[in-house]
Design a protein around this motif. Structure first.
Motif, PDB file in Angstrom:
ATOM      1  N   HIS A  11      73.904  27.696  47.448  1.00  0.00           N
ATOM      2  CA  HIS A  11      73.364  27.527  46.095  1.00  0.00           C
ATOM      3  C   HIS A  11      74.241  26.594  45.267  1.00  0.00           C
ATOM      4  CE1 HIS A  11      72.130  28.316  41.980  1.00  0.00           C
ATOM      5  NE2 HIS A  11      71.000  28.828  42.465  1.00  0.00           N
ATOM      6  N   PHE A  15      67.933  25.245  41.544  1.00  0.00           N
ATOM      7  CA  PHE A  15      68.504  24.731  42.789  1.00  0.00           C
ATOM      8  C   PHE A  15      68.842  23.242  42.702  1.00  0.00           C
ATOM      9  CE2 PHE A  15      65.570  28.238  43.678  1.00  0.00           C
ATOM     10  CZ  PHE A  15      66.470  29.143  44.215  1.00  0.00           C
ATOM     11  N   SER A  50      71.879  22.660  44.806  1.00  0.00           N
ATOM     12  CA  SER A  50      71.911  23.303  46.124  1.00  0.00           C
ATOM     13  C   SER A  50      71.837  22.270  47.240  1.00  0.00           C
ATOM     14  CB  SER A  50      70.756  24.299  46.243  1.00  0.00           C
ATOM     15  OG  SER A  50      70.830  25.286  45.237  1.00  0.00           O
ATOM     16  N   ASP A  93      79.884  30.649  47.203  1.00  0.00           N
ATOM     17  CA  ASP A  93      78.755  31.397  46.645  1.00  0.00           C
ATOM     18  C   ASP A  93      79.090  32.881  46.528  1.00  0.00           C
ATOM     19  OD1 ASP A  93      77.012  29.270  46.288  1.00  0.00           O
ATOM     20  OD2 ASP A  93      75.689  29.793  47.954  1.00  0.00           O
TER      21      ASP A  93
END
Length: 394
Positions: free
Chosen positions: A167, A232, A235, A268
């Motif tokens: 992420h 996102f 990401s 994360d």
């Protein structure tokens, strides 16, 4: 039969209230710079989506409550600033295909473009309507609901990691509550619950008329679980080349990212554990910016590994006691508190057994050395985690 979209477009505030709207809305000068896309309550975009209210805004977008007139459903429209959104669109497209259970995530249902000033294009993501983020609401939420949210978020993180995605920007602002369905409601009923849009004219808007609208507030009676993971834009697939960057807000940044490490599954997990601790305590355990923020992490967990010192890239002046394991370097005169002390102070209601379970989880999740940090899959089946969840009936 579709519910009618009424002709109530909210109201323009008087001059005394304009400052209130401007303090809550996005910077109006960014419309004059051609960045934000100007829109109006009641406007229909892409011949389908009727703008009903403002949900929020960020540095790269404005987000609007809209009626999908083809399906008579409420949706969220995220209108990106000119030229942005391609990377997020690509990664979400890959996630749609790779995730076993996409229902845990806020992923786009549709994408279209709007023509902006000077030939620019604004990408628009159509999302299912979700509730407010946890950052703005967790302190008002019962502890059992917060613990439930923490477990559901961990399931989403595991699912994302299992599918091969990092992420990179986990924080409370990217986790959304569910919201009771308002599909099919007349606009008048929506305004009764959320308030009529308060707005001012956007004289700075280029190319078309626009309004500066104060974001709505969702009553806590409308929100609940499950929670959903979103945002996102940063990401990436694990293994892809990425830069070693610091995460903001800084309290959620894994410490190795302050020492030239690239984001990963383990960074994360650090961010997740800070979220978990915040939800468990009911307050932000790490506050401040720069050196103050880092000092509070170390006051809570102890000094960084000594071999990290030469690789620090945090941007602030190096404070020697951060890496001092001898105890010879005096810390600054800041109110510092250990992890055990924080839990004892903020959760005096819990048993020693429960406190030990929490400390056991945090020591392995907030471990400085990334290779020793627990994974999402391991955490879900960890005896201390399952025992803690059982205490809260989960």
């Amino acid at each position: 039969m579709a519910s009618p979209v009424t002709l109530d477009y909210g109201y323009f505030v008087d001059s005394d209230s304009e400052c209130d709207v401007e303090s809550e809305a996005e910077p109006r000068e960014r419309y004059g710079e051609g960045l934000y896309y100007p829109t109006q309550i009641g406007e229909i975009l892409s011949c389908r989506y009727c703008i009903e209210h403002k949900l929020g805004w960020g540095g790269y977008s404005t987000v609007w409550l809209a009626r999908d007139t083809h399906k008579d459903q409420e949706v969220a429209l995220k209108i990106m600033i000119a030229g942005e959104g391609q990377t997020e669109c690509q990664i979400q497209g890959e996630m749609h295909k790779a995730l076993q259970d996409p229902s845990q995530f806020v992923l786009y249902q549709d994408v279209f473009y709007l023509a902006g000033a000077g030939g620019t294009q604004h990408m628009v993501f159509v999302y299912p309507l979700r509730g407010p983020n946890l950052r703005d609401t967790f302190s008002e939420t019962p502890v059992a609901l917060r613990i439930s949210a923490a477990k559901q978020l961990l399931l989403a993180v595991k699912s994302m990691h299992d599918a091969g995605f990092v992420h990179k920007d986990l924080n409370l602002g990217n986790v959304m509550w569910d919201i009771k369905s308002i599909d099919g409601w007349p606009t008048a009923e929506i305004y009764r619950i959320f308030g009529r849009p308060r707005k001012t004219l956007l004289h700075e808007a280029k190319g078309k008329p626009g309004e500066l609208v104060e974001p709505l507030r969702i009553p806590t009676t409308m929100i609940g679980t499950p929670v959903y993971l979103g945002d996102f834009g940063l990401s990436f697939r694990h293994g892809d080349a990425v830069e070693a960057t610091i995460q903001f807000p800084l309290p959620f940044c894994a410490p190795e990212r302050l020492h030239s490490a690239v984001p990963s599954f383990t960074t994360d997990i650090w961010s997740y554990m800070i979220i978990f601790l915040t939800l468990y305590l009911g307050f932000n355990p790490i506050t401040g910016n720069g050196t103050m923020c880092v000092s509070r992490v170390i006051g809570m967990l102890g000094p960084f590994p000594e071999h990290w010192k030469s690789s620090y890239t945090g941007g602030d002046a190096i404070v020697d006691w951060w890496w001092d394991h001898s105890g010879k370097v005096a810390p600054p005169e800041l109110p510092l508190e250990t992890l055990r002390a924080k839990i004892a102070r903020r959760r005096p209601d819990v048993s020693e057994r429960e406190r030990d379970h929490v400390l056991d989880l945090l020591r392995r999740g907030l471990c400085y050395e990334p290779e020793s940090r627990i994974t999402a899959a391991q955490l879900l089946v960890d005896p201390s985690f399952t025992a803690l969840m059982a205490i809260y009936g989960l």
